[in-house]
Design a protein around this motif. Structure first.
Motif, PDB file in Angstrom:
ATOM      1  N   GLY A  14      62.648  40.712  35.476  1.00 29.59           N
ATOM      2  CA  GLY A  14      61.858  39.694  34.783  1.00 29.59           C
ATOM      3  C   GLY A  14      60.430  39.590  35.244  1.00 29.59           C
ATOM      4  O   GLY A  14      60.065  40.027  36.335  1.00 29.59           O
ATOM      5  N   GLU A  15      59.629  39.006  34.375  1.00 27.97           N
ATOM      6  CA  GLU A  15      58.193  38.837  34.592  1.00 27.97           C
ATOM      7  C   GLU A  15      57.944  37.713  35.590  1.00 27.97           C
ATOM      8  O   GLU A  15      58.843  36.938  35.901  1.00 27.97           O
ATOM      9  N   PRO A  16      56.691  37.605  36.078  1.00 31.88           N
ATOM     10  CA  PRO A  16      56.362  36.516  37.016  1.00 31.88           C
ATOM     11  C   PRO A  16      56.680  35.137  36.444  1.00 31.88           C
ATOM     12  O   PRO A  16      56.581  34.923  35.237  1.00 31.88           O
ATOM     13  N   THR A  17      57.052  34.237  37.348  1.00 32.43           N
ATOM     14  CA  THR A  17      57.304  32.849  36.943  1.00 32.43           C
ATOM     15  C   THR A  17      56.256  31.905  37.511  1.00 32.43           C
ATOM     16  O   THR A  17      56.296  30.709  37.265  1.00 32.43           O
ATOM     17  N   ARG A  18      55.360  32.451  38.353  1.00 32.71           N
ATOM     18  CA  ARG A  18      54.289  31.624  38.930  1.00 32.71           C
ATOM     19  C   ARG A  18      52.964  32.355  38.753  1.00 32.71           C
ATOM     20  O   ARG A  18      52.933  33.587  38.769  1.00 32.71           O
ATOM     21  N   THR A  19      51.876  31.587  38.605  1.00 34.29           N
ATOM     22  CA  THR A  19      50.562  32.214  38.466  1.00 34.29           C
ATOM     23  C   THR A  19      50.099  32.733  39.823  1.00 34.29           C
ATOM     24  O   THR A  19      50.429  32.161  40.862  1.00 34.29           O
ATOM     25  N   GLN A  20      49.309  33.792  39.790  1.00 33.76           N
ATOM     26  CA  GLN A  20      48.791  34.396  41.022  1.00 33.76           C
ATOM     27  C   GLN A  20      47.778  33.451  41.677  1.00 33.76           C
ATOM     28  O   GLN A  20      46.870  32.966  41.008  1.00 33.76           O
ATOM     29  N   LYS A  21      47.938  33.186  42.975  1.00 27.36           N
ATOM     30  CA  LYS A  21      46.930  32.407  43.723  1.00 27.36           C
ATOM     31  C   LYS A  21      46.013  33.386  44.460  1.00 27.36           C
ATOM     32  O   LYS A  21      46.460  34.455  44.897  1.00 27.36           O
ATOM     33  N   SER A  22      44.774  33.006  44.647  1.00 27.53           N
ATOM     34  CA  SER A  22      43.848  33.873  45.392  1.00 27.53           C
ATOM     35  C   SER A  22      44.152  33.758  46.880  1.00 27.53           C
ATOM     36  O   SER A  22      44.747  32.758  47.337  1.00 27.53           O
ATOM     37  N   PRO A  23      43.739  34.748  47.678  1.00 28.76           N
ATOM     38  CA  PRO A  23      43.935  34.648  49.130  1.00 28.76           C
ATOM     39  C   PRO A  23      43.376  33.349  49.706  1.00 28.76           C
ATOM     40  O   PRO A  23      44.013  32.730  50.566  1.00 28.76           O
ATOM     41  N   VAL A  24      42.219  32.920  49.222  1.00 29.69           N
ATOM     42  CA  VAL A  24      41.623  31.675  49.728  1.00 29.69           C
ATOM     43  C   VAL A  24      42.536  30.489  49.404  1.00 29.69           C
ATOM     44  O   VAL A  24      42.797  29.628  50.264  1.00 29.69           O
ATOM     45  N   GLU A  25      43.054  30.444  48.190  1.00 32.78           N
ATOM     46  CA  GLU A  25      43.971  29.345  47.822  1.00 32.78           C
ATOM     47  C   GLU A  25      45.237  29.382  48.681  1.00 32.78           C
ATOM     48  O   GLU A  25      45.759  28.332  49.086  1.00 32.78           O
ATOM     49  N   ILE A  26      45.716  30.577  48.977  1.00 35.50           N
ATOM     50  CA  ILE A  26      46.942  30.682  49.786  1.00 35.50           C
ATOM     51  C   ILE A  26      46.680  30.186  51.211  1.00 35.50           C
ATOM     52  O   ILE A  26      47.513  29.487  51.798  1.00 35.50           O
ATOM     53  N   VAL A  27      45.521  30.545  51.754  1.00 28.94           N
ATOM     54  CA  VAL A  27      45.179  30.058  53.102  1.00 28.94           C
ATOM     55  C   VAL A  27      45.183  28.528  53.120  1.00 28.94           C
ATOM     56  O   VAL A  27      45.739  27.903  54.034  1.00 28.94           O
ATOM     57  N   HIS A  28      44.619  27.916  52.088  1.00 30.60           N
ATOM     58  CA  HIS A  28      44.589  26.447  52.048  1.00 30.60           C
ATOM     59  C   HIS A  28      45.996  25.868  51.900  1.00 30.60           C
ATOM     60  O   HIS A  28      46.326  24.851  52.516  1.00 30.60           O
ATOM     61  N   MET A  29      46.824  26.531  51.110  1.00 29.51           N
ATOM     62  CA  MET A  29      48.209  26.060  50.961  1.00 29.51           C
ATOM     63  C   MET A  29      48.939  26.134  52.305  1.00 29.51           C
ATOM     64  O   MET A  29      49.652  25.210  52.701  1.00 29.51           O
ATOM     65  N   LEU A  30      48.717  27.242  53.034  1.00 29.63           N
ATOM     66  CA  LEU A  30      49.386  27.396  54.340  1.00 29.63           C
ATOM     67  C   LEU A  30      48.900  26.346  55.332  1.00 29.63           C
ATOM     68  O   LEU A  30      49.683  25.816  56.129  1.00 29.63           O
TER      69      LEU A  30
END
Ligand code: GCO
Ligand code: MN
Ligand code: MN
Length: 386
Positions: free
Chosen positions: A26-42
Motif C-alpha cells: 500500500g501507498e503512504p498513509t502519512r505526509t512526508q515531514k522535512s528533516p527540520v520538522e522531524i527534529v522539532h517533533m523529536l
C-alpha cells in the motif's frame, strides 16, 4: 519519573518517526515531514539524538548548493532544539544500482561507487557531530547462491571496511563503526546474519578495534534467537557500540514495532542487562508507528518507546532490590566450598587434585532449582502486583 532526559541517550532515526506508512501492499498513509520538522517533533517528545542515512537528509540527486542549504537548515534546527547527532549511516539499499548489494555487488563499479558514497556520507555525518557510523548491509546478500560466491562476498566486504577505517584514520575523524546484522529482508539471505557472525568477522578486519556491532531486537527475533544473549556476547567482547531497540513477533515479517510492545519479558531482561552493566552508548529506537497512525499517534509511539524503557529500568532496580528474589538467586548459586580450589585457571596441581576428587553425582542432582518460583516472581513484578 518516566520522562526522558539527555543522560538516557534516547535517539531516533529520521526514518523512524518520519516513516510515512508505505508497505509492499500500500501507498503512504502519512505526509512526508522535512528533516527540520522531524527534529522539532523529536525535541517535542523529549528525545536526545537524531540519526540519519545520507539520503534521509540530502536527496541522492541534490546539487552541492542544495546540500549546503539543507545542512545549514538542519544545523539550525539542532541548535534551536538542542538535539545532537550521535550516529549516521549510508543508504546503500534504496537506489536500483544497489539491487545486488553495495560492498558485495558482483559489479566492481557498484562496489567502488558504494565506497565513494560512504566516504561522502561519513563526511556529512562527522560534520554534524556523529561519533558512531552504522553499517547495515541490507542488500548485501542473495536470493540464489548460483550467482555470488559467499567467500568472494566476504572478502569484498572486508576490503570495503578496511578501506573505510583507513579513510577515517586518514581524515583523523573521531568515529567508530558498528555493524548491524540482519538475517533477511530485503534480501532472501543477508550476509553476516547474526550478532555472533558479525563479531567473528570483525576480528578479521585490519582496524578491528574501531569496529563493533549495532544489534537490533527485531533482527535476532526474526531468526528465532535470544536477543539478550547476543547483546551479552557483544558486551563481553567490548563491542556494543550502539543498539537498535524495537520489537518483533517471532516468525513474522520485519515489523519494527514500538519497543516492548510484543515481548515485554524479553525487553525487561534486555534493559536489565544494559542497565546492570552500565551501558552508556546511544539507545536508538529503530522502529516506526503503525501504518494506521496519524502524527499525533506517531508522537505517542515515540514517547511510548522511551517510557517503556524507563519503566523497565525501574523494574530492573526493583528486581535487584527485591529480598525474596535475591534470596532465591543466592540460594541457586550458593556453593558448599568443596570445589573452591578448582576455579580460576589451569595448573597441573589443580588438574591432578580435580582428577582425584570424588563427586556425589546423585546428591548434586537432587539440589533444588526453584526457577519456577523465581520466574513467577518476575512475572508478578512485571504485572505490577509486587
Ligand atoms: C532495517 C534496519 C535499518 C537500519 C538502518 C540504519 O531493518 O531496515 O534495521 O533500519 O538500522 O538502515 O543503518
Ligand atoms: Mn531493522
Ligand atoms: Mn536497525
Amino acid at each position: 519519573m518516566y520522562d526522558p532526559k539527555p543522560e538516557h541517550k534516547f535517539s531516533f532515526g529520521l526514518w523512524t518517526v518520519g516513516n510515512i506508512g508505505r508497505d509492499p501492499f500500500g501507498e503512504p498513509t502519512r505526509t512526508q515531514k522535512s528533516p527540520v520538522e522531524i527534529v522539532h517533533m523529536l525535541a517535542e517528545v523529549g528525545a536526545w539524538g537524531v540519526n540519519f542515512h545520507d539520503n534521509d537528509l540530502v536527496p541522492i540527486n541534490a546539487t552541492a548548493s542544495e546540500r549546503d542549504q539543507i545542512v545549514r537548515d538542519f544545523k539550525q534546527a539542532l541548535d534551536d532544539t538542542g538535539l545532537v547527532v550521535p550516529m549516521a549511516t549510508t543508504n546503500l539499499f534504496s537506489d536500483p544500482v544497489f539491487r545486488d548489494g553495495a560492498f558485495t555487488s558482483n559489479d566492481a563499479r557498484v562496489r567502488a561507487y558504494a565506497l565513494q558514497k560512504t566516504m561522502n556520507a561519513i563526511d556529512l555525518g562527522v560534520e554534524l557531530g556523529a561519533t558512531t557510523y552504522v553499517f547495515w548491509g541490507g542488500r548485501e546478500g542473495t536470493e540464489t547462491d548460483a550467482g555470488k560466491d559467499p567467500l568472494a562476498a566476504g572478502k569484498w566486504f572486508r576490503e570495503a571496511l578496511n578501506f573505510l577505517t583507513g579513510y577515517v584514520k586518514d581524515q583523523q575523524y573521531d568515529l567508530r563503526f558498528a555493524l548491524e546484522p540482519k538475517p533477511n529482508e530485503p534480501r532472501g539471505d543477508i550476509y553476516l546474519p547474526t550478532v555472533g557472525a558479525a563479531l567473528a568477522f570483525i576480528e578479521t578486519l585490519d582496524d578491528s578495534e574501531m569496529v563493533g556491532v549495532n544489534p537490533e531486537v527485531a533482527h535476532e527475533h526474526m531468526a528465532g534467537l535470544n536477543f539478550t544473549h547476543h547483546v551479552a556476547q557483544a558486551m563481553d567482547a567490548g563491542k556494543l557500540f550502539h543498539i537498535d531497540l524495537n520489537d518483533q513477533a517471532f516468525g513474522r515479517y520485519d515489523q519494527d514495532f514500538r519497543f516492548g510492545s510484543v515481548n515485554l519479558k524479553s525487553a525487561f531482561f534486555l534493559v536489565k542487562l544494559l542497565e546492570d552493566n552500565g551501558y552508556d552508548n546511544p539507545r536508538h529506537f529503530d522502529a516506526h508507528a503503525y501504518r494506521s497512525s496519524d502524527y499525533e499517534d506517531v508522537k505517542a509511539f515515540a514517547r511510548g518507546n522511551m517510557r517503556t524503557y524507563l519503566i523497565l529500568k525501574e523494574k530492573a532496580q526493583q528486581f535487584n532490590a527485591d529480598a525474596e528474589i535475591q534470596a532465591l538467586l543466592a540460594e541457586i548459586t550458593q556453593t558448599d566450598g568443596t570445589v573452591d580450589g578448582f576455579g580460576g585457571g589451569f595448573s597441573a596441581e589443580k588438574a591432578a587434585a580435580l582428577q582425584a576428587h570424588s563427586f556425589d553425582r546423585t546428591a548434586i542432582a537432587q539440589r533444588g532449582q526453584p526457577y519456577e518460583r523465581l520466574d513467577q516472581l518476575v512475572v508478578e513484578l512485571l504485572l505490577g502486583v509486587r
